[in-house]
Structure formats: C-alpha cells, structure tokens
Design a protein around this motif. Structure first.
Motif, mmCIF file in Angstrom:
data_model
loop_
_atom_site.group_PDB
_atom_site.id
_atom_site.type_symbol
_atom_site.label_atom_id
_atom_site.label_comp_id
_atom_site.label_asym_id
_atom_site.label_seq_id
_atom_site.Cartn_x
_atom_site.Cartn_y
_atom_site.Cartn_z
ATOM 1 N N GLU A 48 0.724 -1.248 -0.157
ATOM 2 C CA GLU A 48 -0.137 -0.366 0.070
ATOM 3 C C GLU A 48 0.457 1.086 0.128
ATOM 4 O O GLU A 48 0.576 1.903 -0.998
ATOM 5 C CB GLU A 48 -0.554 0.069 1.423
ATOM 6 C CG GLU A 48 -2.530 -1.374 1.066
ATOM 7 C CD GLU A 48 -3.650 -0.730 -0.528
ATOM 8 O OE1 GLU A 48 -3.421 0.743 -0.983
ATOM 9 O OE2 GLU A 48 -3.391 -1.543 -1.274
ATOM 10 N N ILE A 49 2.218 1.143 0.456
ATOM 11 C CA ILE A 49 2.533 2.603 0.674
ATOM 12 C C ILE A 49 3.845 2.677 -0.838
ATOM 13 O O ILE A 49 3.096 3.995 -1.255
ATOM 14 C CB ILE A 49 3.560 2.150 2.332
ATOM 15 C CG1 ILE A 49 3.048 2.935 3.048
ATOM 16 C CG2 ILE A 49 5.171 3.178 1.915
ATOM 17 C CD1 ILE A 49 3.873 1.737 4.482
ATOM 18 N N GLU A 50 3.445 1.160 -1.391
ATOM 19 C CA GLU A 50 3.973 1.732 -2.498
ATOM 20 C C GLU A 50 3.449 2.164 -3.519
ATOM 21 O O GLU A 50 3.978 3.757 -4.277
ATOM 22 C CB GLU A 50 5.417 0.651 -3.140
ATOM 23 C CG GLU A 50 5.945 -0.094 -2.627
ATOM 24 C CD GLU A 50 6.797 -1.887 -2.522
ATOM 25 O OE1 GLU A 50 8.382 -1.881 -2.294
ATOM 26 O OE2 GLU A 50 6.039 -2.446 -2.882
ATOM 27 N N THR A 51 2.352 1.342 -3.206
ATOM 28 C CA THR A 51 1.087 1.722 -4.258
ATOM 29 C C THR A 51 0.647 4.013 -3.727
ATOM 30 O O THR A 51 0.937 4.359 -4.890
ATOM 31 C CB THR A 51 -0.218 1.464 -4.124
ATOM 32 O OG1 THR A 51 -0.043 -0.213 -4.477
ATOM 33 C CG2 THR A 51 -0.774 1.994 -4.966
ATOM 34 N N MET A 52 0.565 3.829 -2.387
ATOM 35 C CA MET A 52 0.807 4.980 -2.563
ATOM 36 C C MET A 52 1.432 6.820 -3.061
ATOM 37 O O MET A 52 1.249 7.932 -3.745
ATOM 38 C CB MET A 52 0.622 5.632 -1.146
ATOM 39 C CG MET A 52 -0.546 5.287 -0.022
ATOM 40 S SD MET A 52 -0.352 5.344 1.355
ATOM 41 C CE MET A 52 0.359 7.464 1.651
ATOM 42 N N GLY A 53 2.915 6.277 -3.531
ATOM 43 C CA GLY A 53 3.547 7.049 -4.412
ATOM 44 C C GLY A 53 3.738 6.906 -6.204
ATOM 45 O O GLY A 53 4.411 7.479 -6.203
ATOM 46 N N ARG A 58 1.996 9.035 -10.731
ATOM 47 C CA ARG A 58 0.686 9.304 -11.959
ATOM 48 C C ARG A 58 -0.656 10.352 -11.596
ATOM 49 O O ARG A 58 -0.747 11.029 -12.963
ATOM 50 C CB ARG A 58 -0.194 7.544 -11.264
ATOM 51 C CG ARG A 58 -0.126 7.169 -12.408
ATOM 52 C CD ARG A 58 -0.498 6.087 -12.269
ATOM 53 N NE ARG A 58 -1.660 5.123 -10.419
ATOM 54 C CZ ARG A 58 -1.343 4.210 -10.637
ATOM 55 N NH1 ARG A 58 0.002 4.099 -10.107
ATOM 56 N NH2 ARG A 58 -1.142 3.732 -9.166
ATOM 57 N N ALA A 59 -0.361 10.904 -10.616
ATOM 58 C CA ALA A 59 -1.307 11.884 -10.223
ATOM 59 C C ALA A 59 -0.453 13.176 -11.284
ATOM 60 O O ALA A 59 -1.483 13.890 -11.843
ATOM 61 C CB ALA A 59 -1.963 12.129 -8.622
ATOM 62 N N LEU A 60 0.476 13.559 -10.448
ATOM 63 C CA LEU A 60 1.118 14.252 -11.114
ATOM 64 C C LEU A 60 1.411 14.791 -12.794
ATOM 65 O O LEU A 60 0.912 15.794 -13.177
ATOM 66 C CB LEU A 60 2.370 14.351 -10.945
ATOM 67 C CG LEU A 60 4.022 15.441 -11.276
ATOM 68 C CD1 LEU A 60 3.571 16.810 -10.696
ATOM 69 C CD2 LEU A 60 5.387 15.120 -10.698
ATOM 70 N N GLU A 61 1.746 13.721 -13.188
ATOM 71 C CA GLU A 61 1.849 13.073 -14.108
ATOM 72 C C GLU A 61 0.759 13.666 -15.854
ATOM 73 O O GLU A 61 0.427 14.062 -16.497
ATOM 74 C CB GLU A 61 2.328 11.781 -15.022
ATOM 75 C CG GLU A 61 2.889 11.842 -16.118
ATOM 76 C CD GLU A 61 3.878 10.201 -16.907
ATOM 77 O OE1 GLU A 61 3.627 10.211 -17.628
ATOM 78 O OE2 GLU A 61 3.864 9.693 -15.444
ATOM 79 N N SER A 62 -0.528 13.029 -14.881
ATOM 80 C CA SER A 62 -1.720 13.257 -15.240
ATOM 81 C C SER A 62 -2.315 14.863 -15.443
ATOM 82 O O SER A 62 -2.589 16.055 -16.729
ATOM 83 C CB SER A 62 -3.019 12.542 -14.673
ATOM 84 O OG SER A 62 -4.077 13.071 -14.956
#
Length: 155
Positions: A48-53, A58-62
């Motif tokens: 979950e911690i890795e997924t958060m990163g 992804r949000a930044l790129e989007s």
C-alpha cells in the motif's frame, strides 16, 4: 487507557485486507499507534505504501498532461480561447505546484516525464481539436518553468 484494535481476533491481517479494506486501514493505524509491530500485516502495508508513491506520480503526470494540452490549445487556437481554458490551465497548474510543494522529491520525476507528458498532451490536443498533429510542435514550445509559472499564458 489504550484504544482497542478494531480487528476481530479471529481474522488475520491479510484476510481482513481482502474482506474489508477500510477496516484493515483502521486496524493497521491502531496497531502502529500502539507500536504493536508484531501483529502488522507487513506485506500488504508495504504494498500500500508503494502504491501511494506510484499514485502520487500518476496524479502529477496526469495533471501535467492536461495542463500542457490546454496550453497548446490556448497557443494554437487563439480564436477559441476561453475563460474555461484559462480556468483549466490555472487548476491543473495549481495541482502540479501543490504536488511539488507537498513532495519536493517529485521534482526530478516532473523533469523526467515533462517531454513524454508533452507528447501525450499533443495527442490529446489532436483529439480534442480535430486538428492535424503537424500543427502542434513536435517539441514542447513551453519550458517546465513556463508550465509552472502562474503568470504565463502562450501568445
């Protein structure tokens, strides 16, 4: 008085993760607060911690792609400029800036994906405008600094 761990004593952490994710989060948080590290579901916690990163990236790129697409449309379709486009530019610029303020370590990632994000933005602009891809410059006409500059709008 110590708060109780919400997890059922008969349910293992990994089972709880599969059955009730929100309860798993509450249980994990409580175990961490109690410094009860032996009962933590470490495998799923690490995942979950890795997924958060990855999610932050992804949000930044989007947001960068949407920002660049609207900057392109604003530059190319001067006769169609609108307050809506300006709003979208402002909003996605703000989201990128906020992500970089909250997580300065994302700045190298921003620099790394800028050109790739521009290529995606270029393709998105073609779809949104119906214009030929050749109309949009192959290389970004905007620098990363301009993309983030709150006062910058292309001529």
């Amino acid at each position: 008085m110590t708060a109780q761990v919400p997890q059922s004593q008969t349910t293992s952490g990994s089972d709880l993760y599969e059955q009730d994710f929100y309860l798993w989060i509450q249980t994990t948080a409580e175990l961490l607060k109690q410094k009860n590290f032996t009962q933590l579901d470490l495998d799923n916690l690490i995942e979950e911690i890795e997924t958060m990163g990855r999610s932050e990236k992804r949000a930044l790129e989007s947001n960068l792609e949407v920002l660049l697409m609207h900057l392109l449309k604003y530059q190319i379709q001067t006769q169609r400029r609108s307050k809506s486009w300006q709003y979208t530019i402002l909003e996605h610029r703000r989201r990128v800036q906020k992500a970089l303020q909250e997580s300065p370590s994302l700045k190298p990632y921003f620099d790394q994906v800028f050109d790739e994000s521009y290529q995606t933005a270029r393709r998105l602009a073609v779809i949104e405008t119906g214009l030929d891809i050749a109309i949009f410059p192959e290389k970004s006409p905007f620098t990363p600094e301009q993309a983030l500059d709150p006062d910058f709008l292309p001529e």
